[in-house]
Every structure is written in structure tokens, then in C-alpha cells.
Design an enzyme around this catalytic site. Structure first.
Site, PDB file in Angstrom:
ATOM      1  N   MET A 123     130.750  29.887 -14.201  1.00 53.42           N
ATOM      2  CA  MET A 123     129.874  30.770 -14.970  1.00 53.42           C
ATOM      3  C   MET A 123     128.713  31.276 -14.118  1.00 53.42           C
ATOM      4  SD  MET A 123     129.408  28.818 -18.617  1.00 53.42           S
ATOM      5  CE  MET A 123     130.660  27.743 -19.298  1.00 53.42           C
ATOM      6  N   GLU A 125     125.934  32.454 -11.488  1.00 51.53           N
ATOM      7  CA  GLU A 125     125.906  33.319 -10.319  1.00 51.53           C
ATOM      8  C   GLU A 125     124.521  33.304  -9.698  1.00 51.53           C
ATOM      9  OE1 GLU A 125     127.152  37.227 -11.392  1.00 51.53           O
ATOM     10  OE2 GLU A 125     129.090  36.572 -12.186  1.00 51.53           O
ATOM     11  N   GLY A 129     121.560  32.491 -13.356  1.00 53.75           N
ATOM     12  CA  GLY A 129     121.222  31.277 -14.074  1.00 53.75           C
ATOM     13  C   GLY A 129     121.899  31.189 -15.423  1.00 53.75           C
ATOM     14  N   GLU A 240     129.727  20.522 -24.764  1.00 56.17           N
ATOM     15  CA  GLU A 240     129.187  20.262 -23.433  1.00 56.17           C
ATOM     16  C   GLU A 240     127.788  19.641 -23.532  1.00 56.17           C
ATOM     17  OE1 GLU A 240     128.082  22.638 -19.282  1.00 56.17           O
ATOM     18  OE2 GLU A 240     129.205  23.659 -20.870  1.00 56.17           O
ATOM     19  N   ARG A 241     126.989  20.132 -24.474  1.00 50.25           N
ATOM     20  CA  ARG A 241     125.626  19.595 -24.627  1.00 50.25           C
ATOM     21  C   ARG A 241     125.634  18.197 -25.224  1.00 50.25           C
ATOM     22  NH1 ARG A 241     123.884  25.753 -26.165  1.00 50.25           N
ATOM     23  NH2 ARG A 241     123.654  26.377 -23.972  1.00 50.25           N
ATOM     24  N   GLY A 337     109.162  -1.471  -8.499  1.00 52.68           N
ATOM     25  CA  GLY A 337     108.374  -1.409  -7.279  1.00 52.68           C
ATOM     26  C   GLY A 337     109.120  -0.675  -6.176  1.00 52.68           C
ATOM     27  N   GLY A 362     122.760  24.673 -19.887  1.00 55.53           N
ATOM     28  CA  GLY A 362     121.713  25.490 -20.487  1.00 55.53           C
ATOM     29  C   GLY A 362     120.387  24.771 -20.301  1.00 55.53           C
TER      30      GLY A 362
END
Length: 375
Positions: A123, A125, A129, A240-241, A337, A362
Site C-alpha cells: 500500500m 508509497e 503514508g 488488522e488493527r 536499570g 494507520g
């Protein structure tokens, strides 16, 4: 075992955990150094029935998204971020199954289920974004082929992929309504992979630039209908989310458990780190937030299993989970630490790897916009 997952899901967890401990954990740091997981792991996962778990035989394992959730959680538990099984099985494969015809399913899905072919989706490019409507990759129709031209970047599984679902404009004048999905196979003339991209996290996950120079893609490789790609993408993004949210919740839980164990063992000024009230209060706060997140994520998972998860709630899950993961892993790292800052596959690696969760799937700014629309 949560109220959402069934006994068969938990039985699958035993199988997955054994595979992860045997085939992934001993090698993951070496894969991070190499920037790539070997194809032999994919084939081993296919033989073990860990790929395309939600799809019916012969396209997958015949399970449901609960089985996928188990795999996501078990990889997150050991921070195996280089292994792109979820993208392959829960993002790419569903596109092929839901929108593909029977010829397409038979051509690609059995090989994906067996780990013989790795899947990716292209998707993003350069300079575009999250704005899919602004993509520049185009595909013009010439007889029985689409001629594909463009460039994609930040493509996960990009180096290992045997097939790539490419998001392209087949009617540029229509904007988002002119987007289509084309399946490009490895070896098609004009399809080239660029350099492996170096990242601050997810170092074992192969990420690449992809170039399409007048690639002639058969019309038979069009997924679904022409110019309906944007609608397909929007419909699949909720899952997907949810994947990102499940991974974040499991990561927090695993590293909270490790941090509690660490603070009970580590001594400073004559007493364990856990003995200090400040430590216990910070751990208690992390536990309270973790349980609250898990309750919401499990509710989203239950909704998804019923086919009721909407885009707004999925955006909420991704937003809250990724923000909380970044915040809490930072807190937990501090309790380790100097040891926490070591790149040894422990809390330090998980802390770095978590940062991208606020960006991919996204960006969280987009998630806020989705939620804001429903106000």
C-alpha cells in the site's frame, strides 16, 4: 484462558508455544542481525498447521480468528517481531479468500498455507503514508493485461514474498473510487525488489522497497472488481488493527510478568527492587492498566468472532493498546536499570519494537480522526 477463547483455542496454544520455543526463540536474534527470517521457517510453520489458520481446508487450518489470536499472543510473548505470520495469514490471505474467485484461491492459498509462498501487501508509497487516496502507482488496461507502474516502500515480508497484493489506481481521475487490487507474482518481468530497509525496531522482519516497471499483470490477477479496491481495504483494516491491539496487550502482560520476577531477584542497597514501595506502586499501576486493556481487547475479539467489530471500535483498540504498550514498556524498562538497555531480545528490544505500533496499521492520528467522526 479468557472467557473469549475456547478449549480448542487453548489446545492450539500448547502446539504454538512448543513450535515457538523450538523453532523461533533460539534463532530470533540471529535473524535480527540478518534482517530476515529464513523461508525454511515458513515451511516448518506450514507443516505444523500454523499458517492461514482461519481459512478452510485446503486453504488453511479450518479454525477461526481465535486461533489467529493465540498465534499473535504467543509470538508477542517472546517478542518474535521478525516473524511476519500474521500479515501473511490474517491480512493477505483473507483478501485472497474473500475477494478472490475459485481459480485465484486454488492458485495461491494452498501454497500460502503450506509456507511455500509468502504473502505481502503493498500500500504505502514514498511521500504518501496513510493517505491511500493519494497513491501514484497506476495500472492501465491493455487487452488481457494491466500494465503496472509505480513504487512502494516499507513493505513487510517484501523480500520473502512470492506474491504481493498491489494497491494501484486503475482510474486515476476517480481518486479513491479508482483504486484496484492486483496480485503480482515473483518473477514477473519488471517487478524488482529494492534494498532491505534498516529499521530501529522489528529488525528481523524483512522490509523492502518494491518497484513495478511496466509489469504486465494478467487481468485474471485482479482481486474482486475493478475500482473497488478502496472499499475492500477499508473493510479489512478493522481486523488488522485488532491484530495490533492483541499483540500489544500480550506484550504488556508478558513483560510485566518478567519485570515482576526481575525486581524480586535484583538487589539494590541490601534489598530487592520489589521491596521498594515505589517499585510496587508502579507495577501495580501497570497491572491495573494491563487488565483494563485486556478486558477491552477481549471484548473486541469477541465482537470480531461474531462478525460485529466496527471500524470505530477497532480504531479505539489500536489507539489505546499501542499508546499503553509504549508507555508501560518504557516504565518496565526503567525498572531493569542498565540491563534494560541491552539489545538481547529482552525488554529493551520489546520497547524499541513497540514504537512502530503507533504508526503502522494507520497512524494513531488517523485512529483519533476515525473515532472523532463518531462523536
Amino acid at each position: 484462558m479468557t472467557d473469549v477463547l475456547r478449549e480448542d483455542h487453548e489446545a492450539f496454544r500448547v502446539q504454538v508455544r512448543r513450535f515457538v520455543e523450538r523453532e523461533i526463540v533460539p534463532h530470533h536474534m540471529a535473524w535480527e542481525d540478518a534482517g530476515r527470517v529464513p523461508l525454511s521457517l515458513w515451511q516448518a510453520a506450514g507443516q505444523a498447521g500454523l499458517l492461514n489458520t482461519t481459512l478452510p481446508d485446503p486453504y488453511g487450518g479450518g479454525g477461526d480468528f481465535g486461533h489467529a489470536a493465540v498465534l499473535i499472543e504467543e509470538l508477542a510473548r517472546v517478542n518474535a517481531t521478525g516473524v511476519g505470520f500474521s500479515l501473511h495469514s490474517e491480512v493477505v490471505a483473507p483478501y485472497l479468500y474473500v475477494y478472490g474467485n475459485e481459480w485465484q484461491r486454488q492458485r495461491w492459498l494452498p501454497a500460502m498455507a503450506q509456507g511455500q509462498t509468502v504473502g505481502a501487501i503493498a500500500m504505502t508509497e514514498p511521500d504518501v503514508g496513510s493517505d491511500l487516496k493519494a497513491i501514484r502507482t497506476k495500472a492501465r488496461r491493455e487487452g488481457e493485461h494491466y500494465v503496472l507502474k509505480g513504487q512502494k516502500t516499507y513493505i513487510s515480508n517484501g523480500l520473502n514474498a512470492g506474491l504481493v497484493i498491489v494497491v494501484a489506481k486503475t482510474d486515476p481521475d476517480k481518486g479513491a473510487k479508482g483504486i484496484s487490487l492486483l496480485v503480482v507474482e515473483e518473477g514477473m518481468p519488471g517487478f524488482e525488489r529494492g534494498r532491505a530497509l534498516r529499521k530501529i525496531g522489528l529488525r528481523g522482519q524483512d522490509t523492502a522497497e518494491l518497484f513495478f516497471d511496466e509489469v504486465r499483470v494478467p487481468v485474471s490477477h485482479l482481486l474482486g472488481e475493478e475500482n473497488q479496491g478502496f472499499r475492500y481495504l477499508i473493510h479489512q483494516l478493522a481486523q488488522e488493527r485488532l491484530i495490533i491491539a492483541i499483540r500489544a496487550a500480550a506484550s504488556i502482560e508478558a513483560f510485566l510478568e518478567r519485570t515482576i520476577a526481575w525486581t524480586r531477584e535484583r538487589k539494590v542497597f541490601g534489598q530487592t527492587v520489589f521491596d521498594y514501595q515505589n517499585t510496587r506502586f508502579r507495577l501495580a499501576d501497570a497491572k491495573a492498566q494491563s487488565v483494563m486493556l485486556r478486558t477491552f481487547v477481549d471484548d473486541c475479539l469477541a465482537r470480531h468472532l461474531r462478525g460485529e467489530l466496527d471500524a470505530e471500535r477497532a480504531a479505539m483498540a489500536k489507539l489505546n493498546a499501542s499508546e499503553m504498550q509504549n508507555q508501560l514498556l518504557d516504565e518496565l524498562l526503567q525498572m531493569h536499570g542498565g540491563t534494560g538497555f541491552m539489545a538481547d531480545g529482552g525488554i529493551g528490544s520489546a520497547w524499541v519494537d513497540a514504537r512502530v505500533a503507533r504508526i503502522y496499521g494507520g497512524s494513531n492520528e488517523i485512529m483519533k480522526e476515525i473515532v472523532a467522526r463518531g462523536l
